[in-house]
Design a protein around this motif. Structure first.
Motif, PDB file in Angstrom:
ATOM      1  N   THR A  37      43.159  28.609  48.448  1.00  0.00           N
ATOM      2  CA  THR A  37      42.018  27.790  48.027  1.00  0.00           C
ATOM      3  C   THR A  37      41.729  26.602  48.940  1.00  0.00           C
ATOM      4  OG1 THR A  37      42.299  28.462  45.718  1.00  0.00           O
ATOM      5  CG2 THR A  37      41.027  26.461  46.117  1.00  0.00           C
ATOM      6  N   PRO A  38      42.712  25.792  49.361  1.00  0.00           N
ATOM      7  CA  PRO A  38      42.396  24.662  50.241  1.00  0.00           C
ATOM      8  C   PRO A  38      41.727  25.074  51.549  1.00  0.00           C
ATOM      9  CG  PRO A  38      44.578  24.391  49.306  1.00  0.00           C
ATOM     10  CD  PRO A  38      44.138  25.781  48.958  1.00  0.00           C
ATOM     11  N   ARG A  41      38.182  26.260  50.795  1.00  0.00           N
ATOM     12  CA  ARG A  41      37.339  25.085  50.533  1.00  0.00           C
ATOM     13  C   ARG A  41      36.945  24.404  51.841  1.00  0.00           C
ATOM     14  NH1 ARG A  41      40.703  22.313  47.709  1.00  0.00           N
ATOM     15  NH2 ARG A  41      40.142  23.281  45.715  1.00  0.00           N
ATOM     16  N   LYS A  42      37.894  24.264  52.744  1.00  0.00           N
ATOM     17  CA  LYS A  42      37.625  23.653  54.057  1.00  0.00           C
ATOM     18  C   LYS A  42      36.576  24.457  54.826  1.00  0.00           C
ATOM     19  CE  LYS A  42      40.034  22.436  58.368  1.00  0.00           C
ATOM     20  NZ  LYS A  42      41.322  22.535  59.103  1.00  0.00           N
ATOM     21  N   ARG A  45      33.061  24.104  53.223  1.00  0.00           N
ATOM     22  CA  ARG A  45      32.457  22.805  53.501  1.00  0.00           C
ATOM     23  C   ARG A  45      31.861  22.751  54.903  1.00  0.00           C
ATOM     24  NH1 ARG A  45      37.056  19.110  50.481  1.00  0.00           N
ATOM     25  NH2 ARG A  45      35.912  18.828  48.520  1.00  0.00           N
ATOM     26  N   ASN A  66      29.747  19.339  48.506  1.00  0.00           N
ATOM     27  CA  ASN A  66      31.027  18.687  48.230  1.00  0.00           C
ATOM     28  C   ASN A  66      31.299  18.410  46.757  1.00  0.00           C
ATOM     29  OD1 ASN A  66      32.308  17.989  51.009  1.00  0.00           O
ATOM     30  ND2 ASN A  66      30.145  17.484  51.230  1.00  0.00           N
ATOM     31  N   ALA A  70      31.635  23.711  46.865  1.00  0.00           N
ATOM     32  CA  ALA A  70      33.014  23.819  47.362  1.00  0.00           C
ATOM     33  C   ALA A  70      34.065  23.678  46.256  1.00  0.00           C
ATOM     34  CB  ALA A  70      33.256  22.806  48.476  1.00  0.00           C
ATOM     35  N   PRO A  71      33.958  22.693  45.372  1.00  0.00           N
ATOM     36  CA  PRO A  71      34.993  22.566  44.334  1.00  0.00           C
ATOM     37  C   PRO A  71      35.044  23.733  43.363  1.00  0.00           C
ATOM     38  CG  PRO A  71      33.741  20.526  44.565  1.00  0.00           C
ATOM     39  CD  PRO A  71      33.017  21.566  45.342  1.00  0.00           C
ATOM     40  N   ARG A  73      33.400  26.878  43.684  1.00  0.00           N
ATOM     41  CA  ARG A  73      33.344  28.235  44.241  1.00  0.00           C
ATOM     42  C   ARG A  73      34.616  28.608  45.002  1.00  0.00           C
ATOM     43  NH1 ARG A  73      28.035  30.821  47.201  1.00  0.00           N
ATOM     44  NH2 ARG A  73      28.933  32.836  47.717  1.00  0.00           N
ATOM     45  N   SER A  74      35.329  27.616  45.509  1.00  0.00           N
ATOM     46  CA  SER A  74      36.497  27.894  46.353  1.00  0.00           C
ATOM     47  C   SER A  74      37.569  28.747  45.668  1.00  0.00           C
ATOM     48  CB  SER A  74      37.113  26.586  46.843  1.00  0.00           C
ATOM     49  OG  SER A  74      36.187  25.887  47.637  1.00  0.00           O
TER      50      SER A  74
END
Length: 357
Positions: A37-38, A41-42, A45, A66, A70-71, A73-74
């Motif tokens: 996930t991180p 997300r990156k 973005r 942001n 991203a929060p 859907r990631s």
């Protein structure tokens, strides 16, 4: 003595020119560094903050990406990437690495081939810095997008130009714009399709391309009156030659002609829409539902906007659309694979390099 000196100088220049290399930059969209996930997300973005991808004022785009996309859907996208991920990583990336090595072998020592991604790694900044330090006589940039769109090819052009504009010495740079009508591009998909058609009878053929918002197509209409989202794309002409929608329809026409498909058995559609604004139509998912209700039982699907199988082809078209079709009564759904690391793809790229050398 004077003459000998001049001849030696000329010989030296000629030898130097022979030793000069051309850099070949092949560029795909990009992929997360991992399916976690991180990293997803990156990636989202960076991708969605591109003003050519979401073309709204930057403040609104920042909040949308942001604080919402991203929060939320990631985590879901990360699960999808985990389905796609293989031992070698993301197919989009490792197919690109394969093609980099294969094309390098085909082109030989006068060229140096490097793969970069528009978003994430290997980044355009890093790869172009390697090119700058190598003193290349010329750089040929080949985006991995057969049809031109502002959000894909246009974004690569903009990023490359932004980077090299900071260089003190800028070499000759050539950009490959499109190859949606290249004979080898058409040959790959039609040859693969014939193999499937030889073992199964299909009721219908869907040519599904990645969608873009209608407003982006309108922005590209320099006349302000050519685009009507209808018959304007029936042929390619001087006023729509760079229109993404027109190029998609032309790709379909060329493949249909090569396969000898009958009128009424195929359709150009568009997938992957995001948000509430209208995107170019017809939508692939809506078309699938209609075909199932009409009693179509077997569909052969193409994704000719992609040269590498990825989330949008393998998962979206190959699995999700198949599930929709079969839930509504369809019996057979088959996706034609992308070029990936096929020899014909390398031949196509070699031809593009040769023509631009």
């Amino acid at each position: 003595m004077e003459i000998v000196k001049t001849q030696n100088t000329q010989t030296s220049v000629t030898t130097s020119q022979k030793n000069m290399k051309t850099g070949v930059l092949i560029v795909n969209l990009g992929t997360p560094d991992s399916p976690n996930t991180p990293d997803v997300r990156k990636y989202l973005r960076e991708f969605l903050m591109d003003g050519r991808v979401i073309d709204i004022p930057v403040a609104f785009r920042w909040m949308l990406v942001n604080l919402i996309i991203a929060p939320f859907r990631s985590p879901k996208s990360a699960k999808t990437y985990q389905e796609l991920w293989e031992d070698r990583g993301s197919p989009l990336k490792f197919y690109g690495e394969d093609v980099e090595a294969m094309l390098q072998k085909e082109l030989g020592e006068k060229f140096e081939v490097k793969l970069a991604m528009r978003y994430q790694s290997p980044s355009l900044d890093v790869v172009l810095e390697q090119f700058r330090n190598s003193g290349y006589q010329k750089i040929i940039v080949i985006p991995f997008f057969p049809q031109y769109a502002s959000a894909t090819t246009g974004s690569v052009y903009e990023k490359v130009m932004k980077i090299v504009s900071q260089w003190q010495i800028i070499p000759e740079i050539k950009f490959v714009n499109t190859y949606y009508d290249h004979p080898k591009f058409i040959e790959h998909f039609t040859t693969a399709a014939r193999n499937y058609m030889a073992s199964h009878e299909y009721d219908y053929f869907i040519f599904s391309y990645h969608g873009v918002p209608e407003r982006q197509i309108r922005k590209g209409d320099c006349t302000g009156k050519t685009c009507n989202f209808g018959s304007c794309c029936d042929t390619i002409h001087s006023f729509n030659q760079y229109c993404y929608r027109a190029q998609c329809h032309e790709t379909t026409r060329l493949m249909v002609k090569e396969l000898g498909l009958k009128e009424g058995t195929y359709l150009t559609t568009f997938q992957s829409r995001l948000g509430r604004d209208p995107w170019i139509q017809p939508y692939t998912e809506d078309t699938i539902k209609r075909l199932a209700k009409e009693g179509k039982k077997s569909v052969l699907a193409f994704s000719p906007a992609f040269v590498s199988d990825c989330l949008e082809t393998t998962i979206e078209v190959g699995e999700e659309y198949k599930e929709v079709f079969e839930e509504l009564g369809g019996e057979h759904w088959q996706l034609v694979e992308s070029l990936n690391n096929s020899p014909i793809w390398v031949e196509l790229l070699k031809d593009l390099v040769t023509k631009n050398s």
